[in-house]
Write a protein that holds these residues in place. Structure first.
Motif, PDB file in Angstrom:
ATOM      1  N   LEU A  19       0.888  -1.246  -0.087  1.00 47.07           N
ATOM      2  CA  LEU A  19       0.105  -0.078   0.083  1.00 47.07           C
ATOM      3  C   LEU A  19       0.841   1.231  -0.120  1.00 47.07           C
ATOM      4  N   ASP A  20       2.059   1.348   0.876  1.00 44.61           N
ATOM      5  CA  ASP A  20       2.876   2.523   0.829  1.00 44.61           C
ATOM      6  C   ASP A  20       3.513   2.589  -0.449  1.00 44.61           C
ATOM      7  N   ARG A  21       3.978   1.774  -1.410  1.00 44.49           N
ATOM      8  CA  ARG A  21       4.657   1.977  -2.602  1.00 44.49           C
ATOM      9  C   ARG A  21       3.285   2.383  -3.516  1.00 44.49           C
ATOM     10  N   ALA A  22       2.375   1.697  -3.537  1.00 42.03           N
ATOM     11  CA  ALA A  22       1.236   1.972  -4.599  1.00 42.03           C
ATOM     12  C   ALA A  22       0.856   3.549  -4.356  1.00 42.03           C
ATOM     13  N   TYR A  23       0.662   4.028  -3.141  1.00 44.36           N
ATOM     14  CA  TYR A  23      -0.050   5.241  -2.748  1.00 44.36           C
ATOM     15  C   TYR A  23       1.085   6.396  -3.097  1.00 44.36           C
ATOM     16  N   SER A  27       1.064   9.844  -4.939  1.00 46.54           N
ATOM     17  CA  SER A  27       0.886  11.158  -4.260  1.00 46.54           C
ATOM     18  C   SER A  27       2.391  11.959  -4.425  1.00 46.54           C
ATOM     19  N   ASN A  28       3.258  11.138  -5.221  1.00 45.29           N
ATOM     20  CA  ASN A  28       4.395  11.830  -5.669  1.00 45.29           C
ATOM     21  C   ASN A  28       4.444  12.510  -6.999  1.00 45.29           C
ATOM     22  N   PRO A  29       4.574  13.591  -7.177  1.00 45.09           N
ATOM     23  CA  PRO A  29       4.199  14.055  -8.723  1.00 45.09           C
ATOM     24  C   PRO A  29       5.394  13.526  -9.713  1.00 45.09           C
ATOM     25  N   SER A  30       6.516  13.543  -9.015  1.00 45.30           N
ATOM     26  CA  SER A  30       7.599  13.000 -10.059  1.00 45.30           C
ATOM     27  C   SER A  30       7.456  11.501 -10.550  1.00 45.30           C
ATOM     28  N   VAL A 146       9.974   1.606  -7.407  1.00 45.37           N
ATOM     29  CA  VAL A 146       9.774   2.397  -6.481  1.00 45.37           C
ATOM     30  C   VAL A 146       9.739   1.884  -5.179  1.00 45.37           C
ATOM     31  N   SER A 147      10.513   2.734  -4.213  1.00 44.86           N
ATOM     32  CA  SER A 147      10.865   2.165  -2.754  1.00 44.86           C
ATOM     33  C   SER A 147      10.555   3.414  -2.054  1.00 44.86           C
ATOM     34  N   VAL A 148       9.881   3.142  -0.763  1.00 45.82           N
ATOM     35  CA  VAL A 148       9.480   4.157   0.130  1.00 45.82           C
ATOM     36  C   VAL A 148      10.204   3.611   1.358  1.00 45.82           C
TER      37      VAL A 148
END
Length: 148
Positions: A19-23, A27-30, A146-148
């Motif tokens: 969920l963190d990665r998907a959101y 939410s990150n414009p770049s 993507v990593s968060v």
């Protein structure tokens, strides 16, 4: 949830991502600019003020060398759950993007486009449904990095 009325277009996808990665990819414009829109499109995000009343202004650059200006105002922001906005450029509709954590490695994302009339919705249904699926295809590719 499937389409509830004849004024809605609904698409969903189960992503192989937390969920963190998907959101974060939304939410990150770049990151968002890398996958938003159908295959072959690129984006310039001019403003992305992710809060109720905030504006989202972007130019979608089509593969046909036509620019599509998009303006919207965010209505609801529930991080990692729901983001909704109203488009203020044509075609006019309200959009809801929902995120549901299915387990530690899968997240369901859905797009619900809600039009003022059934007629407005039907004009776009056969085109928009498949294009939303292309959006999800592009998102899956971005999520690989993507990593968060």
């Amino acid at each position: 949830m499937p389409t509830k009325t004849n004024r809605e277009i609904y698409n969903e996808r189960i992503l192989q991502a937390t969920l963190d990665r998907a959101y974060h990819a939304f939410s990150n414009p770049s990151l968002l600019k890398e996958w938003w829109g159908p295959e072959g499109f690129t984006n310039t995000i001019h403003e992305f003020d992710l809060r109720p009343g905030g504006k989202w202004l972007l130019t979608m650059h089509g593969p046909n060398n036509v620019n599509y200006e998009n303006t919207s105002v965010f209505k609801t922001i529930k991080p990692q759950q729901l983001v909704s906005w109203s488009r203020t450029s044509k075609p006019l509709f309200d959009m809801e993007v929902e995120f549901i954590e299915l387990n530690d490695s899968e997240t369901q994302i859905s797009f619900r486009m809600i039009f003022e009339t059934a007629s407005d919705c039907e004009k776009l249904r056969t085109f928009v449904g498949p294009k939303n699926e292309e959006n999800f295809d592009r998102l899956e590719k971005v999520l690989l990095n993507v990593s968060v």
